[in-house]
Design a protein around this motif. Structure first.
Motif, PDB file in Angstrom:
ATOM      1  N   THR A  70     -39.554  -2.348   0.069  1.00  0.00           N
ATOM      2  CA  THR A  70     -38.158  -2.788   0.014  1.00  0.00           C
ATOM      3  C   THR A  70     -37.919  -3.671  -1.208  1.00  0.00           C
ATOM      4  OG1 THR A  70     -37.920  -2.686   2.419  1.00  0.00           O
ATOM      5  CG2 THR A  70     -36.350  -4.070   1.232  1.00  0.00           C
ATOM      6  N   LEU A  71     -38.844  -4.574  -1.488  1.00  0.00           N
ATOM      7  CA  LEU A  71     -38.701  -5.457  -2.643  1.00  0.00           C
ATOM      8  C   LEU A  71     -38.692  -4.667  -3.945  1.00  0.00           C
ATOM      9  CD1 LEU A  71     -41.136  -8.326  -1.580  1.00  0.00           C
ATOM     10  CD2 LEU A  71     -38.645  -8.302  -1.407  1.00  0.00           C
ATOM     11  N   ALA A  72     -39.454  -3.576  -3.987  1.00  0.00           N
ATOM     12  CA  ALA A  72     -39.559  -2.783  -5.214  1.00  0.00           C
ATOM     13  C   ALA A  72     -38.329  -1.927  -5.460  1.00  0.00           C
ATOM     14  CB  ALA A  72     -40.801  -1.897  -5.156  1.00  0.00           C
ATOM     15  N   ARG A  73     -37.651  -1.506  -4.409  1.00  0.00           N
ATOM     16  CA  ARG A  73     -36.558  -0.546  -4.545  1.00  0.00           C
ATOM     17  C   ARG A  73     -35.166  -1.148  -4.494  1.00  0.00           C
ATOM     18  NH1 ARG A  73     -37.352   4.968  -3.894  1.00  0.00           N
ATOM     19  NH2 ARG A  73     -39.516   5.613  -3.588  1.00  0.00           N
ATOM     20  N   THR A  74     -35.070  -2.446  -4.195  1.00  0.00           N
ATOM     21  CA  THR A  74     -33.768  -3.078  -3.997  1.00  0.00           C
ATOM     22  C   THR A  74     -33.681  -4.376  -4.805  1.00  0.00           C
ATOM     23  OG1 THR A  74     -34.405  -4.487  -2.120  1.00  0.00           O
ATOM     24  CG2 THR A  74     -33.833  -2.197  -1.615  1.00  0.00           C
ATOM     25  N   VAL A 106     -31.682   2.158   0.867  1.00  0.00           N
ATOM     26  CA  VAL A 106     -31.204   2.058  -0.507  1.00  0.00           C
ATOM     27  C   VAL A 106     -31.932   3.069  -1.394  1.00  0.00           C
ATOM     28  CG1 VAL A 106     -31.083   0.529  -2.520  1.00  0.00           C
ATOM     29  CG2 VAL A 106     -30.540  -0.347  -0.238  1.00  0.00           C
ATOM     30  N   ASP A 107     -31.163   3.808  -2.200  1.00  0.00           N
ATOM     31  CA  ASP A 107     -31.738   4.816  -3.092  1.00  0.00           C
ATOM     32  C   ASP A 107     -32.182   4.224  -4.416  1.00  0.00           C
ATOM     33  OD1 ASP A 107     -31.358   7.353  -1.572  1.00  0.00           O
ATOM     34  OD2 ASP A 107     -29.261   6.741  -1.659  1.00  0.00           O
ATOM     35  N   GLY A 108     -31.506   3.177  -4.869  1.00  0.00           N
ATOM     36  CA  GLY A 108     -31.841   2.575  -6.154  1.00  0.00           C
ATOM     37  C   GLY A 108     -30.912   1.417  -6.452  1.00  0.00           C
ATOM     38  N   VAL A 109     -31.054   0.878  -7.637  1.00  0.00           N
ATOM     39  CA  VAL A 109     -30.262  -0.284  -8.052  1.00  0.00           C
ATOM     40  C   VAL A 109     -29.349   0.113  -9.210  1.00  0.00           C
ATOM     41  CG1 VAL A 109     -30.359  -2.612  -9.012  1.00  0.00           C
ATOM     42  CG2 VAL A 109     -32.025  -1.904  -7.288  1.00  0.00           C
ATOM     43  N   ALA A 110     -28.051  -0.139  -9.041  1.00  0.00           N
ATOM     44  CA  ALA A 110     -27.066   0.107 -10.094  1.00  0.00           C
ATOM     45  C   ALA A 110     -26.704  -1.224 -10.756  1.00  0.00           C
ATOM     46  CB  ALA A 110     -25.816   0.765  -9.518  1.00  0.00           C
ATOM     47  N   THR A 172     -18.886 -10.228  -0.686  1.00  0.00           N
ATOM     48  CA  THR A 172     -19.415 -10.952  -1.842  1.00  0.00           C
ATOM     49  C   THR A 172     -18.822 -10.459  -3.154  1.00  0.00           C
ATOM     50  OG1 THR A 172     -21.272  -9.405  -2.076  1.00  0.00           O
ATOM     51  CG2 THR A 172     -21.608 -11.339  -0.661  1.00  0.00           C
ATOM     52  N   TRP A 173     -18.022  -9.393  -3.118  1.00  0.00           N
ATOM     53  CA  TRP A 173     -17.553  -8.779  -4.358  1.00  0.00           C
ATOM     54  C   TRP A 173     -16.613  -9.665  -5.166  1.00  0.00           C
ATOM     55  CZ3 TRP A 173     -19.935  -5.023  -6.614  1.00  0.00           C
ATOM     56  CH2 TRP A 173     -20.716  -4.146  -5.847  1.00  0.00           C
ATOM     57  N   GLY A 174     -15.957 -10.614  -4.522  1.00  0.00           N
ATOM     58  CA  GLY A 174     -15.042 -11.484  -5.263  1.00  0.00           C
ATOM     59  C   GLY A 174     -15.740 -12.254  -6.367  1.00  0.00           C
ATOM     60  N   ALA A 175     -17.036 -12.543  -6.190  1.00  0.00           N
ATOM     61  CA  ALA A 175     -17.784 -13.336  -7.171  1.00  0.00           C
ATOM     62  C   ALA A 175     -18.630 -12.472  -8.099  1.00  0.00           C
ATOM     63  CB  ALA A 175     -18.681 -14.336  -6.445  1.00  0.00           C
ATOM     64  N   SER A 176     -18.570 -11.154  -7.978  1.00  0.00           N
ATOM     65  CA  SER A 176     -19.422 -10.262  -8.771  1.00  0.00           C
ATOM     66  C   SER A 176     -18.915 -10.150 -10.200  1.00  0.00           C
ATOM     67  CB  SER A 176     -19.476  -8.877  -8.134  1.00  0.00           C
ATOM     68  OG  SER A 176     -20.075  -8.943  -6.857  1.00  0.00           O
ATOM     69  N   ILE A 177     -19.841 -10.081 -11.146  1.00  0.00           N
ATOM     70  CA  ILE A 177     -19.494 -10.014 -12.569  1.00  0.00           C
ATOM     71  C   ILE A 177     -20.347  -8.966 -13.270  1.00  0.00           C
ATOM     72  CG2 ILE A 177     -18.755 -12.432 -12.674  1.00  0.00           C
ATOM     73  CD1 ILE A 177     -21.474 -13.098 -13.921  1.00  0.00           C
ATOM     74  N   ALA A 178     -19.952  -8.631 -14.496  1.00  0.00           N
ATOM     75  CA  ALA A 178     -20.717  -7.689 -15.312  1.00  0.00           C
ATOM     76  C   ALA A 178     -22.148  -8.190 -15.479  1.00  0.00           C
ATOM     77  CB  ALA A 178     -20.053  -7.501 -16.671  1.00  0.00           C
ATOM     78  N   GLY A 179     -23.089  -7.267 -15.385  1.00  0.00           N
ATOM     79  CA  GLY A 179     -24.495  -7.609 -15.493  1.00  0.00           C
ATOM     80  C   GLY A 179     -25.193  -7.752 -14.160  1.00  0.00           C
ATOM     81  N   ASP A 180     -24.431  -7.951 -13.087  1.00  0.00           N
ATOM     82  CA  ASP A 180     -25.042  -8.045 -11.756  1.00  0.00           C
ATOM     83  C   ASP A 180     -25.670  -6.712 -11.369  1.00  0.00           C
ATOM     84  OD1 ASP A 180     -24.223 -10.650 -11.504  1.00  0.00           O
ATOM     85  OD2 ASP A 180     -22.599 -10.247 -10.081  1.00  0.00           O
ATOM     86  N   ARG A 181     -26.789  -6.774 -10.664  1.00  0.00           N
ATOM     87  CA  ARG A 181     -27.445  -5.590 -10.136  1.00  0.00           C
ATOM     88  C   ARG A 181     -27.107  -5.464  -8.660  1.00  0.00           C
ATOM     89  NH1 ARG A 181     -32.651  -6.038  -9.913  1.00  0.00           N
ATOM     90  NH2 ARG A 181     -33.325  -3.943 -10.552  1.00  0.00           N
ATOM     91  N   VAL A 182     -26.841  -4.245  -8.208  1.00  0.00           N
ATOM     92  CA  VAL A 182     -26.384  -4.034  -6.835  1.00  0.00           C
ATOM     93  C   VAL A 182     -27.157  -2.886  -6.203  1.00  0.00           C
ATOM     94  CG1 VAL A 182     -24.078  -4.900  -7.343  1.00  0.00           C
ATOM     95  CG2 VAL A 182     -24.526  -2.455  -7.531  1.00  0.00           C
ATOM     96  N   ASN A 183     -27.307  -2.956  -4.884  1.00  0.00           N
ATOM     97  CA  ASN A 183     -27.982  -1.897  -4.146  1.00  0.00           C
ATOM     98  C   ASN A 183     -27.068  -0.691  -3.997  1.00  0.00           C
ATOM     99  OD1 ASN A 183     -30.407  -3.365  -3.648  1.00  0.00           O
ATOM    100  ND2 ASN A 183     -29.324  -4.533  -2.075  1.00  0.00           N
ATOM    101  N   LEU A 184     -27.604   0.477  -4.296  1.00  0.00           N
ATOM    102  CA  LEU A 184     -26.843   1.726  -4.259  1.00  0.00           C
ATOM    103  C   LEU A 184     -27.440   2.676  -3.243  1.00  0.00           C
ATOM    104  CD1 LEU A 184     -24.916   3.969  -5.396  1.00  0.00           C
ATOM    105  CD2 LEU A 184     -26.678   4.390  -7.137  1.00  0.00           C
ATOM    106  N   GLU A 185     -26.606   3.158  -2.337  1.00  0.00           N
ATOM    107  CA  GLU A 185     -26.971   4.268  -1.456  1.00  0.00           C
ATOM    108  C   GLU A 185     -25.968   5.389  -1.677  1.00  0.00           C
ATOM    109  OE1 GLU A 185     -27.054   5.596   3.225  1.00  0.00           O
ATOM    110  OE2 GLU A 185     -27.473   3.488   2.777  1.00  0.00           O
ATOM    111  N   VAL A 186     -26.464   6.540  -2.112  1.00  0.00           N
ATOM    112  CA  VAL A 186     -25.567   7.668  -2.346  1.00  0.00           C
ATOM    113  C   VAL A 186     -25.173   8.300  -1.017  1.00  0.00           C
ATOM    114  CG1 VAL A 186     -26.534   8.104  -4.631  1.00  0.00           C
ATOM    115  CG2 VAL A 186     -27.470   9.315  -2.648  1.00  0.00           C
ATOM    116  N   ASP A 187     -24.126   9.096  -1.043  1.00  0.00           N
ATOM    117  CA  ASP A 187     -23.638   9.747   0.169  1.00  0.00           C
ATOM    118  C   ASP A 187     -24.697  10.705   0.712  1.00  0.00           C
ATOM    119  OD1 ASP A 187     -21.482  10.437   2.071  1.00  0.00           O
ATOM    120  OD2 ASP A 187     -21.578  12.379   1.086  1.00  0.00           O
TER     121      ASP A 187
END
Length: 204
Positions: A70-74, A106-110, A172-187
């Motif tokens: 989990t630590l490696a993929r997120t 989580v599939d990866g980090v965007a 948490t999205w109100g505080a998100s800015i460019a450069g932040d990394r986020v967890n991505l799960e595709v459909d």
């Protein structure tokens, strides 16, 4: 299973390293008597099991364990004490499916490429890992940090998403800015459709 509709924003109050794994203590507003031990809770898009819980005033403290995988993929490995985290309890039979089917795997980090705010609404551009970009389609669904969102447009490995004021206020999205990394799960449907196409091409 989850829906990508955030029901609480918790706070990380302690982090304990355990070799290649990690234990986190999180304060949330879910009543302790409504959250049994062993319950699955989605944390920023990651399905984690509640291992202990304690009612402390108006807050409930829960602990969860994260494996090295989990630590490696997120993004979880970089979460500090004090970080706010989107939370969602697991879906129950009969619950309203307000978002889309989210597994919490989580599939990866965007990465957030840019953010533009217009009249309280935020327009985000994300860059997906190249191997996941093929699963993201215009008007399709993605889960980003556990939030069910609709894709506005796709350009190569980047895609755009618009967030309304309500989403910005209750997550948490109100505080998100460019450069932040986020967890991505595709459909999930896109993933299986792609696998079926690959299997057909391979003669299976």
């Amino acid at each position: 299973m989850f829906t990508g509709i955030i029901t609480d924003v918790g706070e990380i109050v302690a982090v304990e390293e355990k070799g290649s794994a990690r234990t986190l203590a999180i304060a949330c507003s879910y009543p302790a008597d409504s959250l049994p031990l062993g319950a699955s809770v989605c944390h920023m898009g990651i399905c984690l099991t509640v291992t202990t819980l304690l009612q402390e005033g108006e807050r409930t403290l829960i602990t969860v364990d994260a494996s090295g995988e989990t630590l490696a993929r997120t993004t979880l490995g970089a979460w500090p004490v004090g970080k706010a985290v989107n939370l969602e309890r697991s879906l129950r039979i009969g619950d309203e499916l307000g978002g889309h089917i989210v597994t919490g795997h989580v599939d990866g980090v965007a990465e957030i490429v840019s953010r533009e705010d217009r009249d309280g609404t935020a327009w985000f551009v994300f860059r997906a890992p190249r191997h996941l970009a093929k699963f993201i389609a215009e008007k399709g669904s993605v889960a980003l940090d556990g939030t069910s969102l609709t894709v506005n447009g796709v350009d190569g490995d980047t895609f755009t998403v618009t967030m309304i004021p309500h989403t910005l206020q209750v997550t948490t999205w109100g505080a998100s800015i460019a450069g932040d990394r986020v967890n991505l799960e595709v459909d999930m449907m896109a993933r299986y459709a792609a696998r079926l196409a690959e299997a057909k091409a391979e003669g299976y």
